[in-house]
Write an enzyme that holds these catalytic residues in place. Sequence first.
Site, short mmCIF file in Angstrom:
data_model
loop_
_atom_site.label_atom_id
_atom_site.label_comp_id
_atom_site.label_asym_id
_atom_site.label_seq_id
_atom_site.Cartn_x
_atom_site.Cartn_y
_atom_site.Cartn_z
N ASP A 188 -44.46 48.47 -18.86
CA ASP A 188 -44.20 47.84 -16.91
C ASP A 188 -45.59 48.33 -16.56
O ASP A 188 -46.46 47.11 -17.14
CB ASP A 188 -42.97 48.38 -16.93
CG ASP A 188 -42.52 47.90 -15.64
OD1 ASP A 188 -43.19 46.61 -15.16
OD2 ASP A 188 -42.19 48.06 -14.49
N PHE A 234 -36.37 43.22 -13.85
CA PHE A 234 -35.85 44.06 -13.83
C PHE A 234 -35.37 43.63 -14.75
O PHE A 234 -34.18 42.98 -14.51
CB PHE A 234 -35.81 45.04 -13.24
CG PHE A 234 -35.59 46.42 -13.50
CD1 PHE A 234 -36.51 47.39 -13.64
CD2 PHE A 234 -34.03 46.67 -14.21
CE1 PHE A 234 -36.26 48.56 -14.21
CE2 PHE A 234 -33.76 47.97 -14.60
CZ PHE A 234 -35.25 49.01 -14.78
N ARG A 271 -26.72 48.74 -21.16
CA ARG A 271 -27.12 49.27 -22.83
C ARG A 271 -26.85 48.34 -23.85
O ARG A 271 -27.88 47.33 -24.63
CB ARG A 271 -28.16 50.84 -23.24
CG ARG A 271 -28.87 51.42 -22.13
CD ARG A 271 -29.05 52.42 -23.32
NE ARG A 271 -29.81 53.63 -21.94
CZ ARG A 271 -30.79 53.90 -21.71
NH1 ARG A 271 -31.34 52.70 -22.42
NH2 ARG A 271 -31.25 54.73 -20.89
N GLU A 282 -41.34 50.40 -28.88
CA GLU A 282 -41.18 50.56 -27.66
C GLU A 282 -40.43 49.18 -26.94
O GLU A 282 -40.46 47.87 -27.37
CB GLU A 282 -42.52 50.56 -26.38
CG GLU A 282 -43.02 52.16 -25.88
CD GLU A 282 -42.14 51.77 -24.68
OE1 GLU A 282 -40.77 52.01 -24.65
OE2 GLU A 282 -42.75 52.43 -23.51
N ASP A 283 -39.33 49.42 -25.55
CA ASP A 283 -39.15 48.51 -25.66
C ASP A 283 -39.20 47.15 -24.74
O ASP A 283 -39.45 46.52 -24.97
CB ASP A 283 -37.43 48.69 -24.89
CG ASP A 283 -37.43 49.78 -24.09
OD1 ASP A 283 -38.77 50.33 -23.55
OD2 ASP A 283 -36.42 50.31 -23.22
P1 IMP Z 1 -43.88 51.94 -17.93
O1 IMP Z 1 -44.59 53.43 -17.81
O2 IMP Z 1 -43.69 51.85 -15.95
O3 IMP Z 1 -44.60 50.81 -18.30
O4 IMP Z 1 -42.33 51.83 -17.87
C1 IMP Z 1 -42.29 52.03 -19.14
C2 IMP Z 1 -40.15 52.28 -19.61
O5 IMP Z 1 -39.14 52.47 -18.46
C3 IMP Z 1 -39.76 51.24 -20.48
O6 IMP Z 1 -39.79 52.11 -21.52
C4 IMP Z 1 -38.25 51.20 -19.81
O7 IMP Z 1 -37.59 52.29 -20.51
C5 IMP Z 1 -38.58 52.02 -18.40
N1 IMP Z 1 -38.85 50.35 -17.89
C6 IMP Z 1 -39.26 49.26 -17.47
N2 IMP Z 1 -38.63 47.74 -17.17
C7 IMP Z 1 -37.70 48.35 -17.35
C8 IMP Z 1 -36.57 47.16 -17.24
O8 IMP Z 1 -37.32 45.60 -16.99
N3 IMP Z 1 -35.96 47.16 -17.98
C9 IMP Z 1 -35.56 48.56 -18.46
N4 IMP Z 1 -36.84 49.45 -18.28
C10 IMP Z 1 -37.60 48.76 -17.44
#
Ligand code: IMP
Length: 184
Positions: free
Chosen positions: A99, A148, A161, A95-96
């Site tokens: 959050d 972010f 990206r 995963e990148d």
């Molecule tokens: P989550 O479901 O809230 O944990 O979000 C996961 C996905 O949201 C990540 O795989 C990213 O694609 C995107 N994401 C969450 N935070 C960021 C950020 O700070 N920058 C860019 N993408 C984010």
Amino acid sequence: MDDWKPLFTQQEIQSRIKQLAKKITGDYKDKDFIAICVLKGAFLFFGDLIRLIDLPVTVDFIIASSYIKNQSSGHIQIDYQMKEVLTNKDVLIIEDIVDTGLTLKYIIETIAEQKPKSLKVCALLDKKERRQVKVNLDYVGFDVPDLFVVGYGMDYENQFRNIPYIAVVDDAVKHLKHCNDNVR
Ligand code: IMP
């Protein structure tokens, strides 16, 4: 883009990836190893990481979405499903950024249905403060504060990206506005 202040530089990212790849190489010796890239955000991290993993590796991809602008909608959907059979395999999700954890939890549950032998997670960034659900991260590149971020595969409204390092979105948006103003 050269004048932006990176949160993590290219050198910092690459040297952390080397350490992660070394650890993963040790942990996955003699395993039936499949690495799953969570698109789109993890594509650069995934490419750099797997090239440093000194083992045979099968790769596959999944696309999950939940974000509208830079906010999680909380509703996760799978837009592209993996093709490999994961039953009895040692699966590593790559995963990148994690959050709220909602996307990853959904992906873990989707993969777990196939009954892999083991299922672990490697995330480049961990935004712990924002977590809403408990998810276990086995390998983490860096912890990040509640900001972010963009670059190195991660986007804001599908832009940025291709920035080779990781920057905070406020700076990126300012830069885009500046570019657009110059074009007009
Ligand atoms: P989550 O479901 O809230 O944990 O979000 C996961 C996905 O949201 C990540 O795989 C990213 O694609 C995107 N994401 C969450 N935070 C960021 C950020 O700070 N920058 C860019 N993408 C984010």
